[in-house]
Scaffold this motif. Structure first.
Motif, PDB file in Angstrom:
ATOM      1  N   ASP A 447       0.153   9.924   6.670  1.00 50.99           N
ATOM      2  CA  ASP A 447      -1.096   9.188   6.483  1.00 50.99           C
ATOM      3  C   ASP A 447      -0.900   7.986   5.569  1.00 50.99           C
ATOM      4  OD1 ASP A 447      -2.421  10.926   8.117  1.00 50.99           O
ATOM      5  OD2 ASP A 447      -3.294  12.131   6.500  1.00 50.99           O
ATOM      6  N   LEU A 448      -0.031   8.119   4.574  1.00 46.84           N
ATOM      7  CA  LEU A 448       0.267   7.003   3.676  1.00 46.84           C
ATOM      8  C   LEU A 448       0.881   5.842   4.454  1.00 46.84           C
ATOM      9  CD1 LEU A 448       0.403   5.925   0.754  1.00 46.84           C
ATOM     10  CD2 LEU A 448       2.688   6.922   0.607  1.00 46.84           C
ATOM     11  N   ARG A 449       1.783   6.171   5.368  1.00 44.03           N
ATOM     12  CA  ARG A 449       2.402   5.121   6.186  1.00 44.03           C
ATOM     13  C   ARG A 449       1.343   4.382   7.012  1.00 44.03           C
ATOM     14  NH1 ARG A 449       3.924   4.169  11.141  1.00 44.03           N
ATOM     15  NH2 ARG A 449       3.142   6.193  11.869  1.00 44.03           N
ATOM     16  N   LEU A 450       0.378   5.140   7.580  1.00 43.66           N
ATOM     17  CA  LEU A 450      -0.688   4.515   8.363  1.00 43.66           C
ATOM     18  C   LEU A 450      -1.551   3.596   7.505  1.00 43.66           C
ATOM     19  CD1 LEU A 450      -1.849   7.593  10.486  1.00 43.66           C
ATOM     20  CD2 LEU A 450      -0.664   5.569  11.331  1.00 43.66           C
ATOM     21  N   VAL A 451      -1.878   4.071   6.302  1.00 50.61           N
ATOM     22  CA  VAL A 451      -2.745   3.294   5.406  1.00 50.61           C
ATOM     23  C   VAL A 451      -2.072   1.999   4.971  1.00 50.61           C
ATOM     24  CG1 VAL A 451      -3.794   3.285   3.113  1.00 50.61           C
ATOM     25  CG2 VAL A 451      -4.082   5.275   4.580  1.00 50.61           C
ATOM     26  N   LEU A 452      -0.794   2.081   4.621  1.00 48.14           N
ATOM     27  CA  LEU A 452      -0.090   0.911   4.096  1.00 48.14           C
ATOM     28  C   LEU A 452       0.380  -0.043   5.184  1.00 48.14           C
ATOM     29  CD1 LEU A 452       2.053   2.536   1.251  1.00 48.14           C
ATOM     30  CD2 LEU A 452      -0.071   1.250   1.016  1.00 48.14           C
ATOM     31  N   MET A 453       0.866   0.478   6.290  1.00 48.34           N
ATOM     32  CA  MET A 453       1.455  -0.359   7.321  1.00 48.34           C
ATOM     33  C   MET A 453       0.435  -0.764   8.393  1.00 48.34           C
ATOM     34  SD  MET A 453       4.404  -0.625   6.026  1.00 48.34           S
ATOM     35  CE  MET A 453       5.281  -1.505   7.331  1.00 48.34           C
ATOM     36  N   ASN A 454      -0.252   0.217   8.965  1.00 47.65           N
ATOM     37  CA  ASN A 454      -1.173  -0.092  10.059  1.00 47.65           C
ATOM     38  C   ASN A 454      -2.485  -0.705   9.562  1.00 47.65           C
ATOM     39  OD1 ASN A 454       0.876   1.301  11.299  1.00 47.65           O
ATOM     40  ND2 ASN A 454      -0.449   2.508  12.629  1.00 47.65           N
ATOM     41  N   GLN A 455      -3.034  -0.118   8.458  1.00 54.51           N
ATOM     42  CA  GLN A 455      -4.316  -0.610   7.961  1.00 54.51           C
ATOM     43  C   GLN A 455      -4.158  -1.637   6.845  1.00 54.51           C
ATOM     44  OE1 GLN A 455      -6.166   3.830   8.719  1.00 54.51           O
ATOM     45  NE2 GLN A 455      -7.172   2.586   7.177  1.00 54.51           N
ATOM     46  N   ASN A 456      -2.927  -1.831   6.397  1.00 55.65           N
ATOM     47  CA  ASN A 456      -2.590  -2.893   5.434  1.00 55.65           C
ATOM     48  C   ASN A 456      -3.449  -2.843   4.172  1.00 55.65           C
ATOM     49  OD1 ASN A 456      -0.902  -5.028   4.708  1.00 55.65           O
ATOM     50  ND2 ASN A 456      -2.402  -6.562   5.370  1.00 55.65           N
ATOM     51  N   GLU A 457      -3.674  -1.638   3.640  1.00 54.02           N
ATOM     52  CA  GLU A 457      -4.440  -1.479   2.407  1.00 54.02           C
ATOM     53  C   GLU A 457      -3.559  -1.770   1.195  1.00 54.02           C
ATOM     54  OE1 GLU A 457      -7.567  -0.813   1.950  1.00 54.02           O
ATOM     55  OE2 GLU A 457      -8.315   0.031   3.832  1.00 54.02           O
ATOM     56  N   ALA A 458      -4.169  -2.251   0.122  1.00 49.13           N
ATOM     57  CA  ALA A 458      -3.438  -2.522  -1.122  1.00 49.13           C
ATOM     58  C   ALA A 458      -4.224  -1.944  -2.294  1.00 49.13           C
ATOM     59  CB  ALA A 458      -3.240  -4.024  -1.309  1.00 49.13           C
ATOM     60  N   GLY A 459      -3.514  -1.621  -3.373  1.00 48.82           N
ATOM     61  CA  GLY A 459      -4.161  -1.096  -4.572  1.00 48.82           C
ATOM     62  C   GLY A 459      -4.810   0.248  -4.343  1.00 48.82           C
ATOM     63  N   ILE A 460      -4.166   1.099  -3.539  1.00 44.17           N
ATOM     64  CA  ILE A 460      -4.798   2.371  -3.190  1.00 44.17           C
ATOM     65  C   ILE A 460      -4.510   3.451  -4.234  1.00 44.17           C
ATOM     66  CG2 ILE A 460      -4.651   1.850  -0.728  1.00 44.17           C
ATOM     67  CD1 ILE A 460      -2.438   3.978  -0.555  1.00 44.17           C
ATOM     68  N   LYS A 461      -5.399   4.441  -4.253  1.00 39.29           N
ATOM     69  CA  LYS A 461      -5.222   5.625  -5.096  1.00 39.29           C
ATOM     70  C   LYS A 461      -5.200   6.850  -4.199  1.00 39.29           C
ATOM     71  CE  LYS A 461      -7.865   3.552  -8.893  1.00 39.29           C
ATOM     72  NZ  LYS A 461      -9.098   3.652  -9.712  1.00 39.29           N
ATOM     73  N   LEU A 462      -4.415   7.833  -4.595  1.00 35.85           N
ATOM     74  CA  LEU A 462      -4.330   9.078  -3.840  1.00 35.85           C
ATOM     75  C   LEU A 462      -4.778  10.224  -4.737  1.00 35.85           C
ATOM     76  CD1 LEU A 462      -3.473  10.852  -1.456  1.00 35.85           C
ATOM     77  CD2 LEU A 462      -1.103  10.706  -2.263  1.00 35.85           C
ATOM     78  N   PHE A 484       7.441   3.232  -3.253  1.00 33.89           N
ATOM     79  CA  PHE A 484       7.393   1.857  -3.739  1.00 33.89           C
ATOM     80  C   PHE A 484       8.572   1.045  -3.193  1.00 33.89           C
ATOM     81  CE2 PHE A 484       8.612  -1.303  -6.988  1.00 33.89           C
ATOM     82  CZ  PHE A 484       7.479  -2.101  -6.933  1.00 33.89           C
ATOM     83  N   LEU A 485       9.743   1.656  -3.212  1.00 32.62           N
ATOM     84  CA  LEU A 485      10.931   0.968  -2.700  1.00 32.62           C
ATOM     85  C   LEU A 485      10.835   0.736  -1.200  1.00 32.62           C
ATOM     86  CD1 LEU A 485      13.694   2.892  -4.709  1.00 32.62           C
ATOM     87  CD2 LEU A 485      12.768   0.612  -5.194  1.00 32.62           C
ATOM     88  N   LYS A 486      10.187   1.667  -0.502  1.00 30.62           N
ATOM     89  CA  LYS A 486      10.095   1.581   0.960  1.00 30.62           C
ATOM     90  C   LYS A 486       9.017   0.593   1.407  1.00 30.62           C
ATOM     91  CE  LYS A 486       9.408   4.518   5.054  1.00 30.62           C
ATOM     92  NZ  LYS A 486       9.201   5.910   5.526  1.00 30.62           N
ATOM     93  N   TYR A 487       7.827   0.656   0.759  1.00 36.04           N
ATOM     94  CA  TYR A 487       6.705  -0.158   1.226  1.00 36.04           C
ATOM     95  C   TYR A 487       6.423  -1.384   0.362  1.00 36.04           C
ATOM     96  CZ  TYR A 487       5.724   4.094   3.909  1.00 36.04           C
ATOM     97  OH  TYR A 487       5.812   5.177   4.749  1.00 36.04           O
ATOM     98  N   GLY A 488       7.021  -1.415  -0.847  1.00 34.78           N
ATOM     99  CA  GLY A 488       6.795  -2.555  -1.727  1.00 34.78           C
ATOM    100  C   GLY A 488       5.425  -2.557  -2.377  1.00 34.78           C
ATOM    101  N   ARG A 489       4.724  -1.444  -2.340  1.00 30.52           N
ATOM    102  CA  ARG A 489       3.412  -1.326  -2.965  1.00 30.52           C
ATOM    103  C   ARG A 489       3.326  -0.021  -3.752  1.00 30.52           C
ATOM    104  NH1 ARG A 489      -0.129  -2.986   2.224  1.00 30.52           N
ATOM    105  NH2 ARG A 489       1.909  -2.650   3.190  1.00 30.52           N
ATOM    106  N   TRP A 490       2.733  -0.104  -4.955  1.00 29.43           N
ATOM    107  CA  TRP A 490       2.634   1.063  -5.819  1.00 29.43           C
ATOM    108  C   TRP A 490       1.383   1.878  -5.465  1.00 29.43           C
ATOM    109  CZ3 TRP A 490       5.872   3.570  -8.770  1.00 29.43           C
ATOM    110  CH2 TRP A 490       5.376   4.528  -9.684  1.00 29.43           C
ATOM    111  N   ILE A 514     -10.882   5.875   2.056  1.00 24.77           N
ATOM    112  CA  ILE A 514     -10.314   5.216   3.234  1.00 24.77           C
ATOM    113  C   ILE A 514     -10.367   6.165   4.417  1.00 24.77           C
ATOM    114  CG2 ILE A 514      -8.222   4.190   4.216  1.00 24.77           C
ATOM    115  CD1 ILE A 514      -7.402   3.454   1.332  1.00 24.77           C
ATOM    116  N   GLU A 515     -10.967   5.698   5.498  1.00 20.71           N
ATOM    117  CA  GLU A 515     -10.989   6.490   6.726  1.00 20.71           C
ATOM    118  C   GLU A 515      -9.705   6.238   7.503  1.00 20.71           C
ATOM    119  OE1 GLU A 515     -14.453   5.922   9.055  1.00 20.71           O
ATOM    120  OE2 GLU A 515     -15.842   6.319   7.398  1.00 20.71           O
ATOM    121  N   LEU A 516      -9.064   7.325   7.884  1.00 19.92           N
ATOM    122  CA  LEU A 516      -7.795   7.208   8.601  1.00 19.92           C
ATOM    123  C   LEU A 516      -8.061   7.061  10.095  1.00 19.92           C
ATOM    124  CD1 LEU A 516      -5.915  10.027   6.683  1.00 19.92           C
ATOM    125  CD2 LEU A 516      -5.709   7.574   6.345  1.00 19.92           C
ATOM    126  N   HIS A 517      -7.462   6.032  10.692  1.00 24.85           N
ATOM    127  CA  HIS A 517      -7.648   5.843  12.143  1.00 24.85           C
ATOM    128  C   HIS A 517      -6.437   5.135  12.736  1.00 24.85           C
ATOM    129  CE1 HIS A 517      -8.770   1.695  11.091  1.00 24.85           C
ATOM    130  NE2 HIS A 517      -9.601   2.217  10.203  1.00 24.85           N
TER     131      HIS A 517
END
Length: 517
Positions: A447-462, A484-490, A514-517
């Motif tokens: 789900d993290l990969r979808l949020v960061l790559m597909n939905q291009n979210e930034a500054g997210i909290k889990l 962080f090393l993989k996606y470049g976002r903390w 964030i709604e996952l889709h």
């Protein structure tokens, strides 16, 4: 640490915790859609008269009719009904009652059918909220509580709290209220009014009169089943009734609520404004103060006792039953009788706390560990009464029986507070079968990969359970660092023990899920 009031605001409700020396003593949930709370005044309609019960059922807009017994009709019922008729037919002004002619009191031993008829409109106040399958319990004896005074229309008396024992202070308060009390309104002076000057008392009285005037204006055009005068929300009620010199802090995590409470405290107790604080930490308020953990441990069927031993609490429709157990507590050093007394005394303190915390009412039966000595039984009884003194609800404690069983009755005004403290097995969901292909850590990473790559979210909290938090942050080259090393976002991880071990949420920079889709 003293007393702390902690208020956590969410989308749909407000969670209120009262702490004493860091321990949770009261817990309330004030929902936005919460209706029929104690103190609310409604315009009801008589639906059915029951002569055998000398009572009636009244429609106040709830799906179950409210119950009104003859003994819950105030002595001033005739005056109240006269006022309702005048207002509803716009034939007179009862805002101040200064020109109102009080009717004779009703007969204490009368019949309800002589005063009420089917379809009649009555003004009633909620005295018990809907509980289980029962509708609200109501009364026609109206009262409007303020910070220092309770206003009672259609009477001309002054009452003073019995907890104010000083004769000079009682005389002073009586003289002051005689000088400011309006005609045909009665007042009851609350305990917190001790030492308060006449200007403050007069201000509180004027606020209550204004509240009555607004209610009468509302009554003129109200529909049957409509609320005429409403109580303030639960947080304000607690502040109004309990705020005193023992409070050390009030903590709120919502800016709008913080501003409203600040104005309210300024109005009722300006000297207490400095103890109000706004919570700005990234860690959730209840999580930071350890309240979430206490909620999980204090609302279960089994509750631990300080120093050893535990309580087993069972709830039935008729009563609540509490069993006191010594657990694995050693008796070698103190002897059986001494151990039993010590466990029972610790249990009595915890039971008094549990009654307040869960708002348990009705009949409570406590099965203490057997103690034979009469003096020790008497000591336990006195201590139980002492521990119950801080409880705002009216309670009665009976001495122990020869079987070391104690009976307690406690005023029941609201449904008992009950939280789910047991969770289904996260692997099998209670089926007893494990699906090994489902791993929560893998789901999170996907789900993290979808949020960061597909939905291009930034500054997210889990937000996730502490177990998962530890798993993703363990070691210097943790999973989070690798993300962080993989996606470049903390990704900011936040522990939340209120969540099940398989639950997690992604929050965006606008603090929205964030709604996952």
């Amino acid at each position: 640490m003293g007393n702390e009031l902690v208020i956590n605001s969410t989308n749909n409700n407000c969670r209120i915790a009262l702490l004493k020396d860091g321990k949770l003593f009261e817990y309330h949930i004030d929902r936005e859609d919460n209706k029929f709370t104690v103190g609310d005044i409604y315009l009801g309609t008589i639906k059915k008269i029951v002569p055998n019960l000398n009572a009636s059922f009244v429609d106040v807009g709830y799906n179950k009719d409210a119950f009104l017994h003859y003994l819950d009709l105030s002595p001033q019922f005739a005056s109240l009904q006269k006022a309702v008729r005048l207002v509803r037919h716009q034939q007179g002004n009862v805002d101040t009652l200064s020109e109102f002619v009080i009717e004779p009191y009703i007969d204490k031993l009368g019949k309800i059918g002589d005063l009420l008829t089917k379809g009649q409109e009555v003004l009633v106040q909620i005295v018990k909220e809907p509980i289980s399958t029962k509708g609200p319990r109501i009364s026609s004896e109206l009262s409007l509580p303020g910070r220092y005074i309770i206003l009672t229309p259609f009477v001309d008396t002054i009452g003073i709290s019995k907890k104010i024992t000083n004769a000079e202070e009682r005389d002073r308060l009586h003289r002051l209220l005689v000088s400011i009390k309006p005609k045909n309104f009665g007042v009851i002076v609350r305990t917190v009014a001790k030492g308060i000057d006449v200007a403050t008392l007069d201000g509180d009285l004027r606020d209550l009169i204004d509240k009555w005037k607004k209610g009468m204006a509302q009554l003129a055009t109200a529909l049957p089943g409509e609320k005429i005068i409403g109580e303030v929300n639960r947080a304000y009620t607690i502040l109004r009734d309990m705020l005193n010199e023992t409070f050390d802090s009030i903590i709120v995590d919502d800016k709008l609520l913080y501003s409203e409470i600040k104005q309210y405290i300024h109005a009722i107790a300006p000297d207490k404004e400095k103890i109000l604080k706004f919570h700005q930490s990234k860690v959730k308020l209840f999580e930071q103060l350890g309240i979430e953990r206490q909620l999980k441990t204090l609302f279960g069927q089994t509750v631990g006792i300080e120093g050893g031993g535990y309580l087993v609490i069972e709830h039935t429709e008729a009563m609540h039953v509490i069993d006191v157990n010594s657990g694995n507590r050693s008796v070698d050093e103190e002897g059986q009788e001494k151990m039993a007394l010590n466990v029972n005394l610790a249990a009595a303190r915890e039971i008094a706390r549990q009654l307040r915390l869960r708002d348990m009412g009705g009949i409570i039966v406590v099965d203490f560990i057997d103690i034979k000595d009469l003096e020790e039984r008497r000591l336990l009884y006195q201590k139980m009464k002492e521990f119950m003194k801080e409880d705002r609800a009216k309670a009665s404690v009976l001495p122990l029986s020869k079987f070391s069983v104690m009976q307690i009755t406690r005023q029941r005004a609201r449904p008992e507070m009950n939280l789910v403290t047991r969770e289904l097995c996260p692997s099998c969901n209670g089926t007893g079968k494990i699906d090994a292909s489902i791993l929560v850590s893998e789901r999170i990473e996907e789900d993290l990969r979808l949020v960061l790559m597909n939905q291009n979210e930034a500054g997210i909290k889990l937000l996730l359970h502490p177990y998962l938090y530890a798993y993703f942050t363990k070691n210097w080259m943790s999973k989070r660092v690798k993300w962080f090393l993989k996606y470049g976002r903390w990704v900011t991880l936040i522990e939340d023990s209120s969540m099940a071990v398989t639950d997690y949420k992604f929050i965006n920079k606008n603090q929205e899920e964030i709604e996952l889709h």
